[in-house]
Design an enzyme around this catalytic site. Structure first.
Site, PDB file in Angstrom:
ATOM      1  N   LYS A 610     -15.421  45.986  63.565  1.00 42.90           N
ATOM      2  CA  LYS A 610     -16.481  46.264  62.706  1.00 42.90           C
ATOM      3  C   LYS A 610     -16.346  45.945  61.187  1.00 42.90           C
ATOM      4  CE  LYS A 610     -15.941  50.587  62.644  1.00 42.90           C
ATOM      5  NZ  LYS A 610     -14.908  52.378  62.386  1.00 42.90           N
ATOM      6  N   ASP A 706     -15.747  63.917  60.729  1.00 41.46           N
ATOM      7  CA  ASP A 706     -17.169  63.892  60.663  1.00 41.46           C
ATOM      8  C   ASP A 706     -17.611  63.861  62.646  1.00 41.46           C
ATOM      9  OD1 ASP A 706     -19.121  63.314  60.251  1.00 41.46           O
ATOM     10  OD2 ASP A 706     -19.271  60.906  60.641  1.00 41.46           O
TER      11      ASP A 706
END
Length: 906
Positions: A610, A706
């Site tokens: 990432k 989330d």
């Protein structure tokens, strides 16, 4: 024992300032071709909108994240606090929207009864609208309740006050026009439905002044998250920040006189294109003719002389220099609001093409002017203001001039020159009087600004005069009468205090870090774990997060050599990951945090890297937050963090295990759904494993915040790996909730979280309820192509389950109709989802209870693995492991899906 070196703490401050100052030079999160697209308008039906809205041909970065418009069947809608609203009208001038809640525009009694809170930082209810309370499930014995009864809702009342709370079991708020007067005792449902259909008005509270200032510099108004930014108007796909000069720069620019044509030393109100902030809009100069000229209502005026010391400016009409009878002269009154005429200035009036002979009226103040008239018409001039007492006896003559002359022009002229013309009337003296022009005094505001050592300018955003001052501290101090010696003393004292505070902070940080490390080494309950089968960490890792979790991780990592580990987190070099990802060429997906790439380490591990695309403080905090959480947790259904780069690397990168089978969203309603749909037993396993991971997080004091199907990854055996902890929060065990601004993804966010900004583990339970609903229905959490009552899947599920219509919710391909066992289990999961989706948090189950319920639904006879490719999707078999390498194209295999919200999976 290992002690943190003091140099590492010093690096903390360096990291902080590096990220803070570099964040101002980052690109916008835009992949569109050309920021010129922000000049396009959103158009849908009869709705047209620009800034601060986005949607349609206006990319998301062109508007505020909460003001994205959607167009479907020529009707405009907007999602606010997880609910869909129809946009009936937008008035950009007054920044007013007329909205109607979509789920309340049909039959009132069959609608979903839920309240929606308009975000107060974005919307304000207009004075033409009002909020009312709808009470239902009321006590029938109370005389003051409405006689109207909705099926399954009992007696219903609508009131402006809260008097009925004690006699009614539930209530919610609605917004309607003020013209609607509720009938509390005899509710007229038709009137109420008409008021809800008519909608209500809200004001958008976005400050448009920064955008107006941006536009004045020919920039593009844009947003980075919720912050307004100004980009250059070019064809770049990145936001190239537009430089808007500051006060000091404007002072330097506007205090310097400039040259135009034959005039030197020009200042306010005059300006040229490169000095537009230094002059009044009406006084832009054209220097191309060799003279300094300005245009007022298409009439050009030439600057003859400027003397700021003597406080006067002299202009003349360009068309009357050398020509007393110009073609089609215009009568333009001179506006004295910027530059006032001096007292000895007089208006000379010339009358052209008179159809009557006025030669008999020629006198001291009235003269004849000969022009090349072919039709024999006469022309005359008057050398005094028509209101002057000297012309008291000639009023009738001037009335005749206006009646019988085709044209008249008034021109300011210098008084002494007109006196000479009156004494000796001649064409030459008239020509000289016009060529000498007229005098103007300096602008009074500018004179005061000069006296205060400021520079005169004009703010085009507020349309007002501006005085630019130097804002350096020493200049302000001198203006206040502080001596240079005192200034030096203040500086020395301030520096001493700052150094003392820094030293004290460093001492506290060292003491705290040493204590934390001592506790970690001496605790017998902290197991030594490793997140890699090929490497063993030399430092213990706690399965819980201590109070030191909020300390900065990056400085301590940055002091370690590449390849070493720090509390179970390996440090990689940028070059190592660049090589592993083939120069970051194999993209897996995009998210709110950054871009994810596939890579292969030298030791053979497949990884997902990432890449933090934004070095802002907010992104760094999320970067550290994810390391702090994942470094300390180990669970078979949580994604494994292998490591990260150090602060010294070119970019901040996180390295995870590679999960090759995409996201749950891909398999339910994405690219993988059609060719390889997952069957019911696998979905039930996914639900159990996801719930187990969330239960583990809650036990560890962590709220994911989330939870959604794009953050649930699946490996080749369809084992769950919950991912993306950038928004997660550490939850103090002695608190019932923590307060934080709502973040997350529309369709999944706890409505109570939106209403009161209070977060606890039940917020994850609500989001998991949406995931359960997706598992049984294969539908997306938000889909504006569905009926307006069903756009939000959570609302749709609650309504269907309440009305015993689960068969209308479930995916029929899963065997709900033909297999009684599947139907029983899906009904049980639907009931559990219904409990998770309750508005009140207290009645929602805990994640521990959810795990137990799901395991009970599955039963012991349920196989652990199934063949998803079997006929009908329900055959039991063994999942085949795949050795196919990850695809190069992100279009064919997205490890994560992008999101248009505050965050998305990786």
């Amino acid at each position: 024992m290992y002690y943190l070196p003091t140099s590492s703490l010093v690096l903390f401050f360096l990291v902080f300032f590096f990220f803070f100052f570099s964040s101002n030079h980052l690109s916008c999160a835009s992949t569109k071709e050309g920021l010129g697209w922000c000049e396009a308008m959103f158009e849908c039906g009869n709705i047209t909108a620009g800034f601060p809205f986005s949607g349609g041909s206006r990319p998301q970065f062109c508007g505020h994240p909460s003001l994205e418009l959607h167009c479907f069947h020529n009707k405009t809608s907007i999602i606010i606090s997880n609910h869909l609203y129809d946009v009936l009208h937008i008035d950009q001038t007054s920044k007013t929207l007329r909205l109607a809640k979509a789920e309340l525009r049909g039959s009132f009694c069959t609608a979903t009864f839920t309240s929606t809170t308009l975000p107060p930082d974005i919307f304000e209810l207009s004075q033409t609208s009002q909020s009312l309370t709808v009470f239902y499930l009321c006590d029938r014995n109370n005389w003051y309740n409405s006689s109207y009864t909705c099926l399954h809702r009992g007696p219903v009342s609508v009131s402006k006050n809260l008097d009925y709370h004690k006699s009614c079991q539930d209530s919610f708020t609605i917004n309607v026009p003020k013209s609607y007067v509720p009938e509390e005792k005899e509710l007229n449902l038709k009137h109420l439905e008409n008021a809800l259909h008519e909608g209500f008005e809200v004001h958008v509270k976005i400050d448009e002044q920064p955008c107006e200032e941006c536009v004045s510099y020919h920039g593009i108004c844009s947003f980075k998250n919720t912050t307004q930014i100004c980009c250059k108007n070019d064809s770049s796909s990145r936001c190239n920040p537009l430089h808007i000069p500051g006060a000091n720069e404007l002072h330097r620019l506007c205090s310097q006189p400039f040259t135009c044509g034959n005039q030197n030393g020009l200042l306010y109100p005059f300006w040229t294109s490169e000095r537009k902030d230094c002059g009044h809009p009406d006084f832009e100069l054209n220097c191309s003719s060799g003279f300094a000229e300005l245009s007022i209502s298409s009439v050009k005026f030439r600057i003859l002389e400027v003397n700021y010391e003597s406080r006067f400016i002299r202009l003349a009409r360009s068309d009357y220099i050398g020509d007393l009878c110009p073609k089609d002269p215009l009568n333009v009154p001179f506006d004295e609001s910027v530059l006032p005429l001096v007292p000895n200035t007089t208006q000379l009036t010339i009358y052209y093409d008179c159809n009557q002979d006025f030669s008999g009226y020629v006198s001291t103040y009235v003269g004849a002017l000969a022009c090349d008239d072919v039709d024999g018409k006469g022309n005359y001039y008057v050398t005094r203001n028509l209101s002057s007492p000297l012309l008291q006896g000639s009023r009738g003559v001037f009335n005749d001039f206006r009646e019988f002359c085709d044209k008249n022009v008034s021109i300011p002229a210098y008084g002494p020159a007109l006196t000479t013309l009156q004494t000796s009337s001649s064409r030459d003296n008239l020509k000289k009087a016009l060529e000498e022009g007229f005098e103007l005094g300096l602008n009074q505001e500018c004179s005061r600004c000069f006296a205060l050592q400021g520079a005169c300018g004009y703010n085009r955003t507020s349309n007002r005069f501006a005085c630019y001052y130097i804002v350096e501290p020493n200049v302000r101090a001198r203006k206040k009468g502080v001596s240079p010696g005192a200034i030096a003393g203040i500086v020395v004292a301030s520096a001493s205090v700052l150094l003392f505070l820094i030293a004290g902070g460093l001492f506290c940080l060292i003491r705290r870090r040493r204590k934390t490390q001592t506790d970690q080494y001496t605790s017998k309950d902290l197991p030594v774990t490793s997140y890699s089968s090929r490497e063993t960490s030399s430092y213990p890792t706690s399965t819980t997060i201590s109070a030191s979790s909020n300390q900065s991780l990056l400085p301590s990592i940055s002091s370690l050599p590449n390849g070493s580990t720090y509390f179970g987190v390996q440090v990689f070099s940028y070059e190592e990951l660049e090589q592993a990802t083939d120069n970051f060429s194999r993209e897996l997906g995009d998210g709110g945090f950054g871009t994810v790439y596939y890579g292969m380490l030298k030791d053979g591990r497949a990884v997902a890297v990432k890449r933090l695309y934004e070095r802002s403080l907010k992104r760094v905090e999320q970067f550290k937050n994810e390391i702090e959480i994942l470094k300390s947790l180990k669970h078979p259904n949580l994604v494994i963090l292998y490591g990260c780069t150090s602060r010294h690397s070119r970019e901040l990168l996180l390295v995870y295990e590679y999960i090759s089978n995409g996201t749950l969203a891909d398999h339910l309603h994405g690219d993988r759904a059609a060719p390889r749909p997952i069957c019911w037993p696998v979905r039930l396993n996914v639900a159990i494993q996801t719930a187990s991971a969330l239960s583990f997080l809650h036990e560890s004091g962590i709220i994911h915040r989330d939870v959604k199907t794009t953050n649930i990854l699946l490996d080749e055996d369809y084992t769950v790996k919950v991912a993306d902890f950038g928004l997660s929060r550490l939850f103090p065990m002695d608190k019932t909730h923590i307060s934080t601004a709502p973040q997350g993804t529309p369709g999944y966010v706890d409505p109570e979280y939106y209403q009161c900004y209070r977060l606890n583990e039940k917020s994850d339970v609500y989001s998991f309820g949406v995931v359960l609903t997706e598992l049984i229905s294969s539908k997306e959490a938000v889909d504006i192509t569905r009926h307006r009552h069903d756009i939000n899947l959570a609302n749709m599920a609650v309504s269907k389950i309440q009305n015993n219509a689960v068969h209308e919710l479930v995916d029929p391909s899963l065997g709900f109709a033909k297999d009684p066992e599947v139907r029983r289990k899906m009904m049980a999961v639907a009931e559990l989802a219904f409990r998770c989706l309750q508005q009140e948090r207290e009645v929602r189950p805990s994640m521990d209870e959810i795990v137990e319920v799901l395991k009970g639904i599955k039963g012991e006879e349920e196989p652990d693995v199934v063949d998803i490719e079997g006929r009908g999707g329900d055959d039991v078999g063994l999942l085949r492991s795949s050795s196919v390498p990850p695809p190069i194209s992100p279009e064919t295999d997205k490890w994560t899906s992008s999101s248009d919200t505050a965050t998305s999976s990786f």
